[in-house]
Design a protein around this motif. Sequence first.
Motif, PDB file in Angstrom:
ATOM      1  N   ASP A 116       0.840  -1.203   0.000  1.00 47.14           N
ATOM      2  CA  ASP A 116       0.000   0.000   0.000  1.00 47.14           C
ATOM      3  C   ASP A 116       0.875   1.253   0.000  1.00 47.14           C
ATOM      4  N   GLY A 117       2.033   1.188   0.656  1.00 47.35           N
ATOM      5  CA  GLY A 117       2.975   2.306   0.638  1.00 47.35           C
ATOM      6  C   GLY A 117       3.492   2.579  -0.761  1.00 47.35           C
ATOM      7  N   LEU A 118       3.773   1.514  -1.525  1.00 43.50           N
ATOM      8  CA  LEU A 118       4.204   1.697  -2.916  1.00 43.50           C
ATOM      9  C   LEU A 118       3.094   2.364  -3.730  1.00 43.50           C
ATOM     10  N   ALA A 119       1.852   1.932  -3.518  1.00 44.68           N
ATOM     11  CA  ALA A 119       0.721   2.511  -4.242  1.00 44.68           C
ATOM     12  C   ALA A 119       0.545   3.987  -3.884  1.00 44.68           C
ATOM     13  N   THR A 120       0.767   4.344  -2.637  1.00 46.11           N
ATOM     14  CA  THR A 120       0.651   5.737  -2.196  1.00 46.11           C
ATOM     15  C   THR A 120       1.799   6.585  -2.725  1.00 46.11           C
ATOM     16  N   ASN A 121       3.018   6.048  -2.653  1.00 38.02           N
ATOM     17  CA  ASN A 121       4.209   6.819  -3.042  1.00 38.02           C
ATOM     18  C   ASN A 121       4.419   6.906  -4.545  1.00 38.02           C
ATOM     19  N   TYR A 122       3.884   5.946  -5.301  1.00 37.06           N
ATOM     20  CA  TYR A 122       4.088   5.915  -6.761  1.00 37.06           C
ATOM     21  C   TYR A 122       2.750   5.718  -7.482  1.00 37.06           C
ATOM     22  N   PRO A 123       1.786   6.603  -7.256  1.00 37.85           N
ATOM     23  CA  PRO A 123       0.435   6.373  -7.801  1.00 37.85           C
ATOM     24  C   PRO A 123       0.373   6.347  -9.326  1.00 37.85           C
ATOM     25  N   ASP A 124       1.332   6.982  -9.996  1.00 32.90           N
ATOM     26  CA  ASP A 124       1.309   7.001 -11.458  1.00 32.90           C
ATOM     27  C   ASP A 124       1.988   5.785 -12.066  1.00 32.90           C
ATOM     28  N   ARG A 125       2.727   5.007 -11.240  1.00 32.90           N
ATOM     29  CA  ARG A 125       3.525   3.908 -11.783  1.00 32.90           C
ATOM     30  C   ARG A 125       3.183   2.546 -11.188  1.00 32.90           C
ATOM     31  N   PHE A 126       2.487   2.526 -10.039  1.00 33.73           N
ATOM     32  CA  PHE A 126       2.202   1.255  -9.364  1.00 33.73           C
ATOM     33  C   PHE A 126       0.716   1.144  -9.059  1.00 33.73           C
ATOM     34  N   HIS A 127       0.131   0.012  -9.457  1.00 31.05           N
ATOM     35  CA  HIS A 127      -1.298  -0.234  -9.247  1.00 31.05           C
ATOM     36  C   HIS A 127      -1.449  -1.630  -8.654  1.00 31.05           C
TER      37      HIS A 127
END
Length: 193
Positions: A116-127
């Motif tokens: 969820d941290g990756l999704a928050t920190n990289y919203p344009d690149r990680f889904h």
Amino acid sequence: MYSQGEEVIKPYTPTTLDTDVGYFELVIKMYPQGRMSHHFREMREGDYLPVRGPKGRFRYQPGQVRAFGMLAGGSGITPMFQVARAILEDPKDMTQVHLIYANVTYEDILLKEEIDGLATNYPDRFHVYYVLNQPPEEWAGGVGFVSKEMIQTHCPAPAADIKVLRCGPPPMNKAMAGHLDALGYSAEMQFQF
């Protein structure tokens, strides 16, 4: 490792990167009857454990593809998490990452806070799209097993510059290979850990 006089070898994927120098971290799912789980439960700080590696057939190079689809089940999340981190933490790498992560229950989701941290920190690149076989009453993710429709909706479409990685229990790996083949992903577009 030796269990009742028999050597036991179990592969694990570190969740740390090559740039994390001097240590590595593992995510280990403990099973009541697991021979390695038992050994890890018995270990205490300061104990030694023989380790070999790295071993593996997948090497990520920045810019290797435009986008990755990732199909993970249970502890199969560990190689996906490592690859996703390597991509996302490189500010020059613009590769897109689309993860479908399947588990039985909400409590089974490993690394959820980190994902969820990756999704928050990289919203344009990680889904990320979570799928649960036994979801709680309030659940916005997928329900049941990962379907062809879920892959079509949440992964990049087949193309020469995409790759779909998969890692999960053998029945899931087999089902996902069938779905990917049926959706037109060629063998070159697929990789199984």
